[in-house]
Design an enzyme around this catalytic site. Structure first.
Site, PDB file in Angstrom:
ATOM      1  N   LYS A 100      69.182 -17.398  -0.212  1.00  0.00           N
ATOM      2  CA  LYS A 100      70.463 -17.254  -0.917  1.00  0.00           C
ATOM      3  C   LYS A 100      70.315 -17.522  -2.422  1.00  0.00           C
ATOM      4  CE  LYS A 100      72.536 -15.750   2.578  1.00  0.00           C
ATOM      5  NZ  LYS A 100      73.257 -16.373   3.668  1.00  0.00           N
TER       6      LYS A 100
HETATM    7  C1  LIG Z   1      73.732 -16.218   4.999  1.00  0.00           C
HETATM    8  C2  LIG Z   1      75.052 -15.797   5.432  1.00  0.00           C
HETATM    9  C3  LIG Z   1      75.845 -16.598   6.268  1.00  0.00           C
HETATM   10  C4  LIG Z   1      75.369 -17.845   6.962  1.00  0.00           C
HETATM   11  O1  LIG Z   1      74.730 -18.780   6.228  1.00  0.00           O
HETATM   12  P1  LIG Z   1      73.629 -19.724   6.929  1.00  0.00           P
HETATM   13  O2  LIG Z   1      73.444 -20.809   5.926  1.00  0.00           O
HETATM   14  O3  LIG Z   1      72.396 -18.896   7.127  1.00  0.00           O
HETATM   15  O4  LIG Z   1      74.189 -20.222   8.205  1.00  0.00           O
HETATM   16  C5  LIG Z   1      77.125 -16.167   6.567  1.00  0.00           C
HETATM   17  N1  LIG Z   1      77.603 -15.008   6.087  1.00  0.00           N
HETATM   18  C6  LIG Z   1      76.862 -14.178   5.320  1.00  0.00           C
HETATM   19  C7  LIG Z   1      77.477 -12.924   4.816  1.00  0.00           C
HETATM   20  C8  LIG Z   1      75.554 -14.540   4.978  1.00  0.00           C
HETATM   21  O5  LIG Z   1      74.832 -13.708   4.228  1.00  0.00           O
END
Ligand SMILES: *Cc1c(COP(=O)(O)O)cnc(C)c1O
Length: 369
Positions: free
Chosen positions: A183
């Protein structure tokens, strides 16, 4: 050519320093000063009253919906084009996801479709700022106010993005962030819920800590969860927060390059922003009608040229547990899925590498025409 990365994390000296301080303090678990420091700095960066750290972005979305009291019989409106983690929490709560199509230009939840999908059972609208690109929050907030339905933003990909001077994640009742390794910033794995509602924030904080009463030892007045972030994770988060503005500048630069170079081919299109929206460009993306049916082949060819890419998310109603929720053809989401690609966007990459990559992508795509 130096290796170019799709979405690898960018870690260095600052992260090592914070981690060392964390280890030296012996506070590695969920009790530790970095957790609250990270929450406070995160809230102040976004300009929001409260931030509650959790174990993942998925846990953030789950807890936001839980706090709204969503459960069996309730409907939650979600875009059909997103990562599965947006929607799984709705199912775990026993509620019903109502899928709407996206706008073909911004790739985000179409407000008109949202309004059409509202019923007496709708209990939340869950917009996703896809790949970092802010949704049309004016129209979504207007719908939310007119029908009295709260918004929970999935801002897991859009840290640093803003819409008309307000950061994504701060529009709804709750905003949810992720610090997974790929992220905008990472804590290894973690998430954050932000809100203006101090009472709800402290209730979530209490719930995720096993619903442990503060004034009676080992007394639990509700069924809680263990969704806490650790001090180790928060130390990484603090380091990454210091670098966030550099990351955002870099990602914006990548977007400019891809646009400049790839638009030499007029058949290549990009994910566009709504007026007043500024994407985090977490993932730079493109689509081209002429690669329909050949996306995997194009990816292979690019890979042979050292360029990693990623497919657009498959519309959620394709998956066995979600097929029964399919209503309509979701044409725009399928078009984007069948003709689109995510391009190398890691901040480990240098501008020159992205220029080289964009030229190769242009060349490989030309051969598919
Ligand atoms: C990464 C992501 C999540 C979830 O995040 P995690 O930390 O991996 O649980 C939820 N929604 C979207 C659109 C994402 O890209």
């Amino acid at each position: 050519m130096r290796e170019i990365y799709l979405d690898s994390p960018n870690l260095g000296v600052i992260e090592k320093n914070y981690l060392n301080r964390c280890i030296d303090s012996n506070y590695v678990s969920t009790v530790g000063p970095f957790v609250s420091e990270f929450e406070e700095k995160f809230a102040s960066y976004l300009g929001v009253r409260k931030a509650v750290s959790v174990q993942s972005g998925t846990a953030a979305i789950y807890m936001a919906l839980y706090e709204l009291g969503i459960g069996p019989g309730d409907e939650v409106i979600v875009p059909v084009l997103t990562f599965i983690a947006t929607v799984n929490p709705v199912m775990h709560l026993g509620a019903t996801p109502v899928f709407v199509d996206v706008d073909p230009v911004t790739w985000n939840m179409d407000p008109e479709e949202v309004e059409k999908a509202i019923t007496s059972k709708t209990k939340a609208i869950l917009p996703v700022h896809l790949y970092g690109n802010p949704c049309n929050m004016d129209d979504l907030l207007d719908i939310s106010r007119r029908y009295g339905i709260p918004i929970v933003e999935d801002a897991t990909e859009s840290l640093g993005a803003y819409y008309k001077d307000k950061m994504t994640g701060t529009f709804g009742e709750f905003g949810c962030f992720s610090f997974n390794g790929n992220k905008v910033i990472t804590t290894g794995g973690g998430g954050m819920i932000v809100t203006e509602d101090e009472r709800k924030a402290s209730h979530i904080k209490y719930l995720i800590n096993q619903a442990r009463d503060s004034d009676r030892e080992f007394y639990h007045s509700e069924v809680g969860f263990n969704y806490r972030m650790t001090n180790l994770e928060a130390s990484l988060g603090l380091a990454q927060l210091e670098r966030l503005s550099d990351f955002l500048v870099k990602k914006k630069g990548f977007n400019k390059i891809y646009r400049e170079i790839l638009s030499e081919d007029p058949d290549i299109e990009f994910q566009e922003q709504y007026e007043g929206a500024f994407s985090s460009w977490w993932m730079n993306s493109m689509k081209a009608e002429y690669i329909r049916g050949k996306v995997a082949l194009v990816q292979d060819k690019l890979r042979l040229n050292g360029i990693p890419t990623r497919r657009i998310f498959m519309p959620i109603v394709e998956f066995p547990p979600y097929k029964k929720f399919k209503k309509g053809d979701y044409k725009n989401a399928y078009d984007i899925y069948e003709t689109g690609l995510n391009l190398p966007s890691s901040t480990l990459n240098e501008i020159e590498q992205v220029e080289d990559a964009a030229r190769i992508i242009l060349e490989v795509l030309r051969n598919e025409k």
